[in-house]
Structure formats: C-alpha cells, structure tokens
Write a protein that holds these residues in place. Structure first.
Motif, PDB file in Angstrom:
ATOM      1  N   GLY A  57      -2.010   1.700   9.081  1.00 41.08           N
ATOM      2  CA  GLY A  57      -2.852   0.742   8.688  1.00 41.08           C
ATOM      3  C   GLY A  57      -4.278   1.177   9.711  1.00 41.08           C
ATOM      4  O   GLY A  57      -4.181   1.578  10.898  1.00 41.08           O
ATOM      5  N   ALA A  58      -5.345   1.269   9.294  1.00 40.11           N
ATOM      6  CA  ALA A  58      -6.473   1.336   9.655  1.00 40.11           C
ATOM      7  C   ALA A  58      -7.837   0.345   9.443  1.00 40.11           C
ATOM      8  O   ALA A  58      -7.954   0.328   8.219  1.00 40.11           O
ATOM      9  CB  ALA A  58      -7.275   2.800   9.254  1.00 40.11           C
ATOM     10  N   CYS A  59      -8.398   0.023  10.325  1.00 40.92           N
ATOM     11  CA  CYS A  59      -9.339  -1.093  10.167  1.00 40.92           C
ATOM     12  C   CYS A  59     -10.463  -0.603   9.509  1.00 40.92           C
ATOM     13  O   CYS A  59     -11.047   0.359   9.994  1.00 40.92           O
ATOM     14  CB  CYS A  59      -9.517  -1.674  11.494  1.00 40.92           C
ATOM     15  N   THR A  60     -10.904  -1.243   8.432  1.00 35.12           N
ATOM     16  CA  THR A  60     -12.006  -0.659   7.882  1.00 35.12           C
ATOM     17  C   THR A  60     -13.390  -1.081   8.788  1.00 35.12           C
ATOM     18  O   THR A  60     -14.402  -0.366   8.351  1.00 35.12           O
ATOM     19  CB  THR A  60     -12.168  -1.547   6.305  1.00 35.12           C
ATOM     20  N   GLN A  61     -13.300  -2.033   9.637  1.00 34.41           N
ATOM     21  CA  GLN A  61     -14.339  -2.178  10.563  1.00 34.41           C
ATOM     22  C   GLN A  61     -14.660  -1.509  11.814  1.00 34.41           C
ATOM     23  O   GLN A  61     -15.443  -0.730  11.828  1.00 34.41           O
ATOM     24  CB  GLN A  61     -14.355  -3.544  10.767  1.00 34.41           C
ATOM     25  N   ILE A  78     -10.345  -6.058   7.772  1.00 31.54           N
ATOM     26  CA  ILE A  78      -9.340  -5.677   6.720  1.00 31.54           C
ATOM     27  C   ILE A  78      -8.749  -4.515   7.222  1.00 31.54           C
ATOM     28  O   ILE A  78      -9.407  -3.413   7.441  1.00 31.54           O
ATOM     29  CB  ILE A  78      -9.825  -5.803   5.554  1.00 31.54           C
ATOM     30  N   VAL A  79      -7.374  -4.409   7.285  1.00 38.79           N
ATOM     31  CA  VAL A  79      -6.665  -3.243   7.672  1.00 38.79           C
ATOM     32  C   VAL A  79      -6.158  -2.573   6.413  1.00 38.79           C
ATOM     33  O   VAL A  79      -5.339  -3.114   5.439  1.00 38.79           O
ATOM     34  CB  VAL A  79      -5.641  -3.548   8.600  1.00 38.79           C
ATOM     35  N   ASP A  80      -6.272  -1.394   5.976  1.00 39.16           N
ATOM     36  CA  ASP A  80      -6.004  -0.667   4.703  1.00 39.16           C
ATOM     37  C   ASP A  80      -4.835   0.436   5.263  1.00 39.16           C
ATOM     38  O   ASP A  80      -4.925   0.886   6.284  1.00 39.16           O
ATOM     39  CB  ASP A  80      -7.158   0.030   3.984  1.00 39.16           C
ATOM     40  N   GLU A  81      -4.118   0.764   4.452  1.00 35.83           N
ATOM     41  CA  GLU A  81      -3.116   1.778   4.691  1.00 35.83           C
ATOM     42  C   GLU A  81      -3.570   3.261   4.141  1.00 35.83           C
ATOM     43  O   GLU A  81      -4.048   3.417   2.977  1.00 35.83           O
ATOM     44  CB  GLU A  81      -1.691   1.632   4.279  1.00 35.83           C
ATOM     45  N   ASP A  87      -4.851  -8.902   9.664  1.00 37.40           N
ATOM     46  CA  ASP A  87      -6.013  -8.386   9.915  1.00 37.40           C
ATOM     47  C   ASP A  87      -6.081  -7.793  11.333  1.00 37.40           C
ATOM     48  O   ASP A  87      -5.154  -7.839  12.182  1.00 37.40           O
ATOM     49  CB  ASP A  87      -6.992  -9.716   9.739  1.00 37.40           C
ATOM     50  N   CYS A  88      -7.030  -7.024  11.475  1.00 36.42           N
ATOM     51  CA  CYS A  88      -7.300  -6.309  12.834  1.00 36.42           C
ATOM     52  C   CYS A  88      -7.058  -7.067  14.052  1.00 36.42           C
ATOM     53  O   CYS A  88      -7.796  -8.085  14.107  1.00 36.42           O
ATOM     54  CB  CYS A  88      -8.587  -5.458  12.651  1.00 36.42           C
ATOM     55  N   PHE A  89      -6.287  -6.649  14.866  1.00 32.72           N
ATOM     56  CA  PHE A  89      -5.848  -7.494  16.162  1.00 32.72           C
ATOM     57  C   PHE A  89      -7.197  -7.498  17.038  1.00 32.72           C
ATOM     58  O   PHE A  89      -7.271  -8.254  17.555  1.00 32.72           O
ATOM     59  CB  PHE A  89      -4.706  -6.697  16.934  1.00 32.72           C
ATOM     60  N   LYS A 134      -6.240   1.674  14.690  1.00 31.82           N
ATOM     61  CA  LYS A 134      -4.928   2.029  13.839  1.00 31.82           C
ATOM     62  C   LYS A 134      -4.015   1.187  14.338  1.00 31.82           C
ATOM     63  O   LYS A 134      -3.711   0.937  15.384  1.00 31.82           O
ATOM     64  CB  LYS A 134      -4.663   3.569  14.099  1.00 31.82           C
ATOM     65  N   ALA A 135      -2.996   1.025  13.307  1.00 31.96           N
ATOM     66  CA  ALA A 135      -1.895   0.396  13.530  1.00 31.96           C
ATOM     67  C   ALA A 135      -0.340   1.011  12.784  1.00 31.96           C
ATOM     68  O   ALA A 135      -0.671   1.502  11.757  1.00 31.96           O
ATOM     69  CB  ALA A 135      -1.822  -1.006  13.024  1.00 31.96           C
TER      70      ALA A 135
END
Ligand SMILES: [Zn+2]
Length: 80
Positions: free
Chosen positions: A39-43, A14-17, A7-9, A47-48
C-alpha cells in the motif's frame, strides 16, 4: 481498485496498492524482494505492508529459499 487498506496512518490520504520493490536486512544481510504488493499513500508516499505479506517475506528468508537471482550492490563509505 478494491480498497484493502485503511487511510494513511500519517496524513489520512488514500492508500493504493502497487507492486513495489521491498528491501530489508535480516541477520546483517540485505534482501531485496521484487513485485511486492504494498500500500502506498497517494498523498505522502508512506508505504504499508499487509501482515500476511510481511509474514510470507519472513518465511521465505527464514527457510533460506533459493532466490530468483543475486545482485551485487555497490557500497560507498561517505567521507566528510
Ligand atoms: Zn499519507
């Protein structure tokens, strides 16, 4: 989609690719990578990069591999 990211730090979202452009500076030069799985947080959109993806990018740059293409980037000096 399989959930490979924690999950987003920042916000716990939620983090989606997604495949996204990624840019970084290395030894004063700007490099642009296209279609990088990130990975990009949907909220919050944070980015990760996965460690193995970051490592591949480092390897490509340090081995001076031939880029797919080279683009020109407009540069402006902001005047106050
Ligand atoms: Zn977030």
């Amino acid at each position: 989609m399989a959930k490979n990211y924690s999950d987003c730090f920042y916000c716990g979202g939620i983090v989606d690719e997604r495949l996204m452009p990624y840019e970084l500076r290395w030894q004063g030069q700007l490099f642009l990578f296209e279609n990088v799985p990130m990975g990009a947080c949907t909220q919050c959109g944070e980015k990760a990069l996965k460690p193995h993806v970051a490592k591949s990018i480092d390897r490509i740059i340090s081995q001076h591999r031939k880029p797919t293409k080279t683009i020109q980037v407009p540069v402006y000096t902001f005047k106050r």
